[in-house]
Write a protein that holds these residues in place. Structure first.
Motif, mmCIF file in Angstrom:
data_model
loop_
_atom_site.group_PDB
_atom_site.id
_atom_site.type_symbol
_atom_site.label_atom_id
_atom_site.label_comp_id
_atom_site.label_asym_id
_atom_site.label_seq_id
_atom_site.Cartn_x
_atom_site.Cartn_y
_atom_site.Cartn_z
ATOM 1 N N LYS A 108 0.827 -1.213 0.000
ATOM 2 C CA LYS A 108 0.000 0.000 0.000
ATOM 3 C C LYS A 108 0.859 1.260 0.000
ATOM 4 C CE LYS A 108 -3.967 1.925 2.544
ATOM 5 N NZ LYS A 108 -4.831 1.736 3.736
ATOM 6 N N VAL A 109 1.881 1.262 0.845
ATOM 7 C CA VAL A 109 2.780 2.424 0.920
ATOM 8 C C VAL A 109 3.619 2.535 -0.349
ATOM 9 C CG1 VAL A 109 4.728 3.424 2.167
ATOM 10 C CG2 VAL A 109 2.849 2.365 3.444
ATOM 11 N N LYS A 110 4.133 1.394 -0.848
ATOM 12 C CA LYS A 110 4.959 1.387 -2.054
ATOM 13 C C LYS A 110 4.199 1.909 -3.269
ATOM 14 C CE LYS A 110 8.977 -0.450 -0.786
ATOM 15 N NZ LYS A 110 10.286 0.214 -1.040
ATOM 16 N N MET A 111 2.883 1.646 -3.310
ATOM 17 C CA MET A 111 2.062 2.077 -4.438
ATOM 18 C C MET A 111 1.466 3.464 -4.213
ATOM 19 S SD MET A 111 0.174 -1.466 -5.617
ATOM 20 C CE MET A 111 -0.413 -0.705 -7.138
ATOM 21 N N ASN A 112 1.992 4.144 -3.200
ATOM 22 C CA ASN A 112 1.585 5.520 -2.900
ATOM 23 C C ASN A 112 0.081 5.638 -2.650
ATOM 24 O OD1 ASN A 112 2.232 8.199 -2.397
ATOM 25 N ND2 ASN A 112 1.819 8.833 -4.523
ATOM 26 N N PHE A 113 -0.481 4.635 -1.961
ATOM 27 C CA PHE A 113 -1.861 4.642 -1.474
ATOM 28 C C PHE A 113 -2.926 4.610 -2.576
ATOM 29 C CE2 PHE A 113 0.930 7.268 1.225
ATOM 30 C CZ PHE A 113 1.038 6.418 2.305
ATOM 31 N N THR A 114 -2.548 4.163 -3.760
ATOM 32 C CA THR A 114 -3.524 4.036 -4.856
ATOM 33 C C THR A 114 -3.362 2.680 -5.545
ATOM 34 O OG1 THR A 114 -1.989 5.102 -6.413
ATOM 35 C CG2 THR A 114 -3.602 6.523 -5.313
ATOM 36 N N GLY A 115 -4.506 2.072 -5.913
ATOM 37 C CA GLY A 115 -4.474 0.802 -6.639
ATOM 38 C C GLY A 115 -3.912 -0.355 -5.846
ATOM 39 N N PHE A 116 -4.020 -0.286 -4.549
ATOM 40 C CA PHE A 116 -3.401 -1.284 -3.675
ATOM 41 C C PHE A 116 -4.376 -2.363 -3.202
ATOM 42 C CE2 PHE A 116 -5.139 2.152 -1.170
ATOM 43 C CZ PHE A 116 -5.902 1.478 -0.238
ATOM 44 N N ILE A 117 -5.644 -2.231 -3.516
ATOM 45 C CA ILE A 117 -6.673 -3.066 -2.904
ATOM 46 C C ILE A 117 -6.406 -4.566 -3.062
ATOM 47 C CG2 ILE A 117 -8.191 -3.116 -4.917
ATOM 48 C CD1 ILE A 117 -9.236 -2.763 -1.208
ATOM 49 N N PHE A 118 -5.772 -4.963 -4.170
ATOM 50 C CA PHE A 118 -5.500 -6.382 -4.414
ATOM 51 C C PHE A 118 -4.614 -7.001 -3.335
ATOM 52 C CE2 PHE A 118 -1.859 -4.246 -6.188
ATOM 53 C CZ PHE A 118 -0.793 -5.102 -5.906
ATOM 54 N N SER A 119 -3.768 -6.163 -2.718
ATOM 55 C CA SER A 119 -2.826 -6.676 -1.720
ATOM 56 C C SER A 119 -3.531 -7.176 -0.461
ATOM 57 C CB SER A 119 -1.810 -5.591 -1.339
ATOM 58 O OG SER A 119 -2.445 -4.508 -0.667
ATOM 59 N N TYR A 120 -4.791 -6.764 -0.273
ATOM 60 C CA TYR A 120 -5.543 -7.178 0.908
ATOM 61 C C TYR A 120 -6.384 -8.429 0.668
ATOM 62 C CZ TYR A 120 -4.342 -3.033 3.617
ATOM 63 O OH TYR A 120 -3.662 -2.073 4.331
ATOM 64 N N TYR A 121 -6.469 -8.896 -0.578
ATOM 65 C CA TYR A 121 -7.299 -10.071 -0.873
ATOM 66 C C TYR A 121 -6.849 -11.316 -0.102
ATOM 67 C CZ TYR A 121 -9.458 -7.385 -4.674
ATOM 68 O OH TYR A 121 -10.144 -6.436 -5.397
ATOM 69 N N PRO A 122 -5.532 -11.643 -0.099
ATOM 70 C CA PRO A 122 -5.107 -12.821 0.684
ATOM 71 C C PRO A 122 -5.450 -12.698 2.163
ATOM 72 C CG PRO A 122 -3.371 -12.137 -0.811
ATOM 73 C CD PRO A 122 -4.400 -11.043 -0.836
ATOM 74 N N LEU A 123 -5.333 -11.469 2.692
ATOM 75 C CA LEU A 123 -5.641 -11.250 4.101
ATOM 76 C C LEU A 123 -7.123 -11.455 4.379
ATOM 77 C CD1 LEU A 123 -4.639 -10.376 6.896
ATOM 78 C CD2 LEU A 123 -5.062 -7.990 6.220
ATOM 79 N N ARG A 124 -7.989 -11.012 3.466
ATOM 80 C CA ARG A 124 -9.437 -11.175 3.644
ATOM 81 C C ARG A 124 -9.824 -12.656 3.598
ATOM 82 N NH1 ARG A 124 -8.927 -7.110 5.899
ATOM 83 N NH2 ARG A 124 -8.876 -5.086 4.870
ATOM 84 N N ILE A 125 -9.224 -13.392 2.681
ATOM 85 C CA ILE A 125 -9.499 -14.838 2.594
ATOM 86 C C ILE A 125 -9.030 -15.528 3.872
ATOM 87 C CG2 ILE A 125 -8.937 -16.977 1.378
ATOM 88 C CD1 ILE A 125 -8.646 -15.281 -1.184
ATOM 89 N N TYR A 126 -7.830 -15.162 4.301
ATOM 90 C CA TYR A 126 -7.258 -15.742 5.518
ATOM 91 C C TYR A 126 -8.153 -15.481 6.726
ATOM 92 C CZ TYR A 126 -4.522 -15.538 9.813
ATOM 93 O OH TYR A 126 -4.107 -15.663 11.118
ATOM 94 N N THR A 127 -8.587 -14.227 6.936
ATOM 95 C CA THR A 127 -9.397 -13.896 8.106
ATOM 96 C C THR A 127 -10.761 -14.570 8.053
ATOM 97 O OG1 THR A 127 -10.017 -11.811 6.996
ATOM 98 C CG2 THR A 127 -8.271 -11.712 8.654
ATOM 99 N N THR A 128 -11.304 -14.762 6.849
ATOM 100 C CA THR A 128 -12.576 -15.479 6.718
ATOM 101 C C THR A 128 -12.422 -16.921 7.195
ATOM 102 O OG1 THR A 128 -13.245 -14.105 4.831
ATOM 103 C CG2 THR A 128 -14.392 -16.212 5.124
ATOM 104 N N LEU A 129 -11.339 -17.573 6.772
ATOM 105 C CA LEU A 129 -11.074 -18.943 7.209
ATOM 106 C C LEU A 129 -10.790 -18.988 8.717
ATOM 107 C CD1 LEU A 129 -8.784 -20.174 4.270
ATOM 108 C CD2 LEU A 129 -11.200 -20.731 4.668
ATOM 109 N N LEU A 130 -10.111 -17.950 9.207
ATOM 110 C CA LEU A 130 -9.779 -17.886 10.631
ATOM 111 C C LEU A 130 -11.052 -17.807 11.480
ATOM 112 C CD1 LEU A 130 -7.579 -17.635 12.828
ATOM 113 C CD2 LEU A 130 -7.700 -15.147 12.527
#
Length: 337
Positions: free
Chosen positions: A165-187
């Motif tokens: 998110k920081v590397k992409m200067n806070f734009t177009g970063f939403i894809f980086s959270y997909y693995p986390l969302r899947i993980y938390t759903t399983l959790l």
């Protein structure tokens, strides 16, 4: 149980909020579109509170939630202040950038606090076993240790998402959270399953132990004359205090409790019991389990509860040792009683 449910709820609300914002369900409603409740502040504190309540060490632990809740509400107030300050901004693109930058700083701050609380919770569990011997007599806590391993994966995914998110200067970063969302759903599902399973088993074992307090295990172990008196003391102590039901009991612990040296204790056991300490204890455990499995008064208890309450560390160990001694699995033994 309440705090574990709150842990699951906070993770669920965070996922729901992310989905709602991603779907732009609040588009053109500025107050709702730009206020994101920082549920991530609460994950680790709620779990920490569950842990100290489950281990029954509340009075000996830090009340971390008292420190985190004010930060949680301050974060919400700051977001409201942001909305009021920038509500007249007409440049939506600039507004989005400023807001994402602000929430990222807030999220990084939350990540640091969360991983700190998570690490401290693990420290309490791993380094302070002497504070909660009571719960250890019912639960070996393997499922909680497993949660810490699984939780570490979540923090790694979260950290990775923040870096992108920081590397992409806070734009177009939403894809980086997909693995986390899947993980938390399983959790969420895993935590729900484990909590239901473990609390049910804990309740069952407490009930079973209450019934067993008035019962005794009869034994016919042969005792050699040379160490008869000393072994009788050890043997009676183990039976009267049901030490064989404690899965973490060792020769060293028993020797200390009886005021003997470790070497003398081992000599007496080896000479009189004619078997190793582990074999001797497992023999008592199997006898206890056989009694419970054949007594109709204990039919309502599961085989797992019987095995754990007889002193075995896990269901798999119980099945292995029981079959070695009887030639049958506990289920087969109960069925043919």
């Amino acid at each position: 149980m309440i705090y574990l449910n709150l842990t699951i709820l906070s993770i669920s609300l965070n996922n729901l909020q992310s989905w709602v914002l991603a779907k732009e369900l609040f588009q053109h409603k500025f107050m709702l579109d730009y206020i994101q409740i920082p549920w991530h502040f609460l994950f680790a504190p709620f779990f920490y509170m569950f842990l100290i309540h489950y281990l029954e060490i509340v009075n000996k632990s830090l009340k971390i939630l008292r420190l985190i809740l004010p930060l949680f509400f301050v974060a919400i107030l700051l977001q409201v202040s942001f909305v009021l300050l920038y509500s007249g901004t007409t440049n939506v693109e600039k507004l989005n950038f400023i807001y994402e930058k602000y929430t990222s700083i807030e999220e990084i701050f939350s990540f640091i606090i969360s991983i700190g609380v998570f690490s401290y919770a693990f420290y309490v569990l791993y380094k302070k076993e002497n504070l909660f011997p009571k719960i250890l007599s019912f639960d070996n806590l393997r499922w909680i240790y497993l949660f810490f391993i699984i939780g570490s994966i979540g923090y790694l995914l979260w950290c990775t998402a923040l870096i992108i998110k920081v590397k992409m200067n806070f734009t177009g970063f939403i894809f980086s959270y997909y693995p986390l969302r899947i993980y938390t759903t399983l959790l969420i599902f895993w935590l729900g399953y484990q909590s239901a399973k473990q609390f049910s088993l804990l309740k069952e074992r407490r009930s079973l132990r209450a019934v067993l307090r008035t019962s005794e295990v009869k034994d016919t172990t042969t005792i050699e004359e040379k160490y008869e008196e000393e072994f009788t003391i050890i043997h009676n102590y183990i039976l009267s205090n049901k030490k064989f039901t404690e899965s973490k009991i060792t020769r060293e612990i028993l020797a200390e409790e009886l005021g003997m040296s470790k070497s003398k204790f081992s000599t007496i056991m080896n000479s009189s019991a004619q078997k190793s300490f582990i074999e001797y204890m497992n023999e008592l455990r199997v006898k206890q389990a056989k009694k419970l499995l054949t007594d109709s008064n204990y039919n309502q208890y599961t085989i797992t509860a019987v095995g754990l309450e007889s002193g075995f560390k896990s269901r798999s160990t119980f099945y292995t040792v029981f079959k070695k001694h009887t030639g049958k699995t506990p289920a087969e033994f109960r069925a043919k009683k």
